[in-house]
Scaffold this motif. Structure first.
Motif, PDB file in Angstrom:
ATOM      1  N   ASP A 273       0.799  -1.224   0.000  1.00 25.49           N
ATOM      2  CA  ASP A 273       0.000   0.000   0.000  1.00 25.49           C
ATOM      3  C   ASP A 273       0.832   1.274   0.000  1.00 25.49           C
ATOM      4  N   ASN A 274       1.594   1.496  -1.076  1.00 28.77           N
ATOM      5  CA  ASN A 274       2.312   2.756  -1.215  1.00 28.77           C
ATOM      6  C   ASN A 274       2.507   3.081  -2.691  1.00 28.77           C
ATOM      7  N   TRP A 275       2.621   4.359  -2.991  1.00 34.04           N
ATOM      8  CA  TRP A 275       2.702   4.818  -4.372  1.00 34.04           C
ATOM      9  C   TRP A 275       3.927   4.268  -5.085  1.00 34.04           C
ATOM     10  N   LYS A 276       5.017   4.078  -4.345  1.00 32.79           N
ATOM     11  CA  LYS A 276       6.242   3.545  -4.942  1.00 32.79           C
ATOM     12  C   LYS A 276       5.989   2.197  -5.598  1.00 32.79           C
ATOM     13  N   MET A 277       5.062   1.427  -5.061  1.00 28.02           N
ATOM     14  CA  MET A 277       4.726   0.137  -5.663  1.00 28.02           C
ATOM     15  C   MET A 277       3.662   0.273  -6.751  1.00 28.02           C
ATOM     16  N   LEU A 278       2.788   1.265  -6.635  1.00 32.97           N
ATOM     17  CA  LEU A 278       1.723   1.410  -7.627  1.00 32.97           C
ATOM     18  C   LEU A 278       2.228   1.975  -8.949  1.00 32.97           C
ATOM     19  N   GLU A 279       3.122   2.941  -8.901  1.00 30.89           N
ATOM     20  CA  GLU A 279       3.548   3.624 -10.127  1.00 30.89           C
ATOM     21  C   GLU A 279       4.117   2.654 -11.182  1.00 30.89           C
ATOM     22  N   PRO A 280       4.971   1.674 -10.828  1.00 28.94           N
ATOM     23  CA  PRO A 280       5.499   0.773 -11.862  1.00 28.94           C
ATOM     24  C   PRO A 280       4.449  -0.163 -12.456  1.00 28.94           C
ATOM     25  N   GLN A 281       3.301  -0.289 -11.803  1.00 32.60           N
ATOM     26  CA  GLN A 281       2.264  -1.183 -12.318  1.00 32.60           C
ATOM     27  C   GLN A 281       1.716  -0.714 -13.670  1.00 32.60           C
ATOM     28  N   PHE A 282       1.808   0.574 -13.944  1.00 34.53           N
ATOM     29  CA  PHE A 282       1.259   1.076 -15.201  1.00 34.53           C
ATOM     30  C   PHE A 282       1.982   0.470 -16.399  1.00 34.53           C
ATOM     31  N   LYS A 283       3.299   0.429 -16.352  1.00 36.66           N
ATOM     32  CA  LYS A 283       4.037  -0.171 -17.474  1.00 36.66           C
ATOM     33  C   LYS A 283       3.801  -1.675 -17.540  1.00 36.66           C
ATOM     34  N   ARG A 284       3.780  -2.316 -16.381  1.00 39.10           N
ATOM     35  CA  ARG A 284       3.553  -3.766 -16.384  1.00 39.10           C
ATOM     36  C   ARG A 284       2.195  -4.101 -16.992  1.00 39.10           C
ATOM     37  N   CYS A 285       1.187  -3.349 -16.604  1.00 35.83           N
ATOM     38  CA  CYS A 285      -0.143  -3.611 -17.146  1.00 35.83           C
ATOM     39  C   CYS A 285      -0.178  -3.367 -18.656  1.00 35.83           C
ATOM     40  N   ALA A 286       0.476  -2.314 -19.109  1.00 37.46           N
ATOM     41  CA  ALA A 286       0.523  -2.048 -20.549  1.00 37.46           C
ATOM     42  C   ALA A 286       1.212  -3.181 -21.294  1.00 37.46           C
ATOM     43  N   PRO A 298      -3.864 -11.756 -16.724  1.00 38.85           N
ATOM     44  CA  PRO A 298      -2.690 -11.238 -16.010  1.00 38.85           C
ATOM     45  C   PRO A 298      -3.134 -10.600 -14.691  1.00 38.85           C
ATOM     46  N   ASP A 299      -2.379 -10.870 -13.633  1.00 27.85           N
ATOM     47  CA  ASP A 299      -2.810 -10.519 -12.278  1.00 27.85           C
ATOM     48  C   ASP A 299      -1.890  -9.446 -11.697  1.00 27.85           C
ATOM     49  N   ALA A 300      -2.450  -8.259 -11.463  1.00 28.41           N
ATOM     50  CA  ALA A 300      -1.671  -7.159 -10.882  1.00 28.41           C
ATOM     51  C   ALA A 300      -1.548  -7.256  -9.364  1.00 28.41           C
ATOM     52  N   ASP A 301      -2.016  -8.341  -8.796  1.00 26.17           N
ATOM     53  CA  ASP A 301      -1.925  -8.681  -7.374  1.00 26.17           C
ATOM     54  C   ASP A 301      -3.080  -8.086  -6.577  1.00 26.17           C
ATOM     55  N   MET A 302      -3.023  -8.313  -5.284  1.00 28.85           N
ATOM     56  CA  MET A 302      -4.137  -8.032  -4.393  1.00 28.85           C
ATOM     57  C   MET A 302      -4.382  -6.535  -4.212  1.00 28.85           C
ATOM     58  N   LEU A 303      -5.543  -6.242  -3.633  1.00 28.28           N
ATOM     59  CA  LEU A 303      -5.939  -4.879  -3.309  1.00 28.28           C
ATOM     60  C   LEU A 303      -5.673  -4.639  -1.818  1.00 28.28           C
ATOM     61  N   PRO A 304      -4.543  -4.018  -1.468  1.00 32.63           N
ATOM     62  CA  PRO A 304      -4.223  -3.790  -0.046  1.00 32.63           C
ATOM     63  C   PRO A 304      -4.942  -2.553   0.485  1.00 32.63           C
ATOM     64  N   LEU A 305      -6.247  -2.682   0.582  1.00 31.64           N
ATOM     65  CA  LEU A 305      -7.117  -1.565   0.954  1.00 31.64           C
ATOM     66  C   LEU A 305      -7.835  -1.869   2.261  1.00 31.64           C
ATOM     67  N   GLY A 306      -8.390  -0.823   2.873  1.00 34.01           N
ATOM     68  CA  GLY A 306      -9.102  -1.022   4.129  1.00 34.01           C
ATOM     69  C   GLY A 306      -8.147  -1.313   5.273  1.00 34.01           C
ATOM     70  N   HIS A 307      -8.605  -2.156   6.192  1.00 36.63           N
ATOM     71  CA  HIS A 307      -7.861  -2.493   7.408  1.00 36.63           C
ATOM     72  C   HIS A 307      -6.952  -3.683   7.114  1.00 36.63           C
ATOM     73  N   ILE A 308      -5.644  -3.455   7.087  1.00 34.98           N
ATOM     74  CA  ILE A 308      -4.696  -4.516   6.732  1.00 34.98           C
ATOM     75  C   ILE A 308      -3.672  -4.723   7.846  1.00 34.98           C
ATOM     76  N   ALA A 309      -2.888  -5.803   7.665  1.00 31.79           N
ATOM     77  CA  ALA A 309      -1.724  -6.095   8.516  1.00 31.79           C
ATOM     78  C   ALA A 309      -2.073  -6.278   9.985  1.00 31.79           C
ATOM     79  N   LEU A 310      -3.218  -6.916  10.264  1.00 30.41           N
ATOM     80  CA  LEU A 310      -3.547  -7.215  11.657  1.00 30.41           C
ATOM     81  C   LEU A 310      -2.473  -8.106  12.277  1.00 30.41           C
ATOM     82  N   ARG A 311      -2.076  -9.132  11.533  1.00 28.74           N
ATOM     83  CA  ARG A 311      -0.941  -9.991  11.920  1.00 28.74           C
ATOM     84  C   ARG A 311      -0.215 -10.406  10.631  1.00 28.74           C
TER      85      ARG A 311
END
Length: 459
Positions: A273-286, A298-311
């Motif tokens: 869940d950070n922009w540094k990881m999201l920005e490169p996804q644009f080229k990969r998706c293209a 093709p799978d751009a991976d999970m949606l790390p949204l909402g309440h995460i990292a409980l454990r």
């Protein structure tokens, strides 16, 4: 004569280049009618325990997330509940993996079983069947994670491979063992009994009622031999199971193979869940857009949204690190790319904003029912994606500003979209009418932001 010949060749070459401009490569498939493609005719949508619980999720937590999905998300197309990594280790931990003294749960044939300390209903050899039955009773589907290979513990004990005279030590290799988790050995695909081992585990999963398998440590390096064996093992089991390969980045040179053996494959490493990881996804998706197709995603991976990292395996208990603006951008890219949608947040502690991201049926329709999805243009951090609304002259268009500063205007004209006439434009998040267009449409987009619209032809 020589000058005329050169001029003719130049004109021909220019025509060929122009005719190919903007067109995407198409995957060459072995068979246009793969039966297993029918298992995922649209990108799978579900929940996976990884972003919340890492290797520590319990039966009660899985059920709670299934209950929430059935009550709040099923009607919007969400259907999979997936138990991620190390469900077979009784004493795992958050913040990494317990590799010091893990307690494994196996049967007499070296097949991993759910640890009853985490999954009490698995007692007495029942495996995941009681939990799968619970998920199915909610009108949902059940999935599990597994690692490529055969358990190291099975090799140490030299347990037999079910239905053969072969033992675990006869089919393993100590080469190419996973570098970040050492539970498994490679299965030597050239050894007698190797396919039978994979058959035995998928027959077990079929008996439990598994609908989806996420198989890890397959993509880098690309283990084409074991991927082929897994495909055969699922097929012979007699149960439809969606086959997801993980993690990325799957090499593009293996695109034809992965299309013909799996339903979805990762294009990146674990996405957080950070922009540094999201920005490169644009080229990969293209790059991967030409391989989008019914039954193979093709799978751009999970949606790390909402309440995460409980454990979680990494990070601390938190709400997603993405801003609201970035969350819309994430959803818009995943929608236009038709990536599988696997939500990573803890559903029972969801908030209203996150729920709104998951229940916008017009946005989900882009992901579930669009075609010819592609990046139309990208220049100076300003990107436009387009897709067709099947059976119509309508278009989906997404505008992205992936720069860190500076609001920018982004335009597209109808000729670029391959259409003509008078179109109305609707914002799919705000539901606002953006007016009509006969030529060019322009939007103002802030940094890290995006706009997703539908162009509808006026009658």
């Amino acid at each position: 004569m020589k000058n005329r010949t050169n001029l003719f060749l130049f004109v021909v070459a220019a025509f060929l280049i122009a005719s190919c401009a903007g067109k995407q490569a198409k995957p060459v498939t072995e068979n246009q009618d793969k039966q297993f493609w029918q298992y995922a005719k649209t990108p799978p949508m579900g929940w996976n325990s990884w972003d919340c619980y890492g290797p520590t999720v319990t039966e009660s937590e899985v059920k709670a997330n299934a209950d929430y999905m059935a009550a709040n998300l099923k009607q919007h197309g969400w259907e999979y509940i997936v138990v991620d990594i190390r469900w077979f280790v009784a004493n795992d931990k958050a913040g990494g993996y317990n590799e010091k003294d893990p307690v494994y749960t196996l049967d007499e044939y070296g097949r991993l079983l759910p640890a009853v300390e985490k999954f009490p209903s698995a007692a007495d050899g029942k495996g995941f069947k009681p939990l799968a039955d619970y998920v199915h009773s909610k009108g949902l589907k059940f999935g599990i994670h597994l690692m490529r290979g055969i358990p190291v513990e099975a090799v140490k004990k030299n347990l037999p491979v079910m239905g053969t005279n072969v033992k675990a030590a006869d089919i393993y290799s100590d080469s190419l063992q996973c570098g970040w988790l050492h539970d498994m050995h490679t299965v030597d695909t050239l050894k007698t009994g190797a396919q039978e081992y994979y058959n035995s585990i998928f027959n077990l999963y079929a008996s439990w009622g598994v609908d989806y398998v996420k198989v890890d440590d397959l993509s880098r390096p690309y283990h084409h031999g074991e991927i082929s064996m897994i495909r055969k093992a699922i097929d012979q089991s007699g149960r439809p199971m969606v086959f997801s390969t993980s993690p990325g980045a799957t090499p593009l040179k293996w695109a034809n193979h992965v299309v013909n053996h799996s339903n979805m494959w990762r294009i990146c490493d674990d996405f957080w869940d950070n922009w540094k990881m999201l920005e490169p996804q644009f080229k990969r998706c293209a790059d991967w857009a030409p391989y989008i197709g019914e039954g193979h995603w093709p799978d751009a991976d999970m949606l790390p949204l909402g309440h995460i990292a409980l454990r979680a395996e990494r990070g601390t208990d938190r709400m997603t690190g993405f801003t609201k603006t970035e969350q819309y951008t994430l959803m818009n890219l995943w929608a236009m790319f038709r990536s599988p949608l696997m939500f990573g947040g803890d559903l029972p502690t969801n908030d209203e904003f996150t729920l709104s991201l998951l229940t916008n049926d017009e946005v989900l329709a882009v992901n579930q029912n669009s075609s010819k999805n592609k990046q139309l243009k990208a220049e100076n951090g300003l990107i436009v994606w387009t897709a067709d609304v099947p059976g119509t002259e309508n278009k989906y268009v997404a505008f992205f500003n992936i720069n860190d500063s500076g609001t920018s205007e982004i335009s597209v004209n109808l000729a670029e979209l391959g259409v003509a006439g008078n179109y109305t434009v609707k914002d799919l998040w705000s539901k606002e009418d953006k007016g009509s267009v006969t030529d060019k449409f322009t939007v103002s987009v802030e940094p890290h932001a995006s706009v997703l619209v539908r162009f509808s032809k006026m009658k």
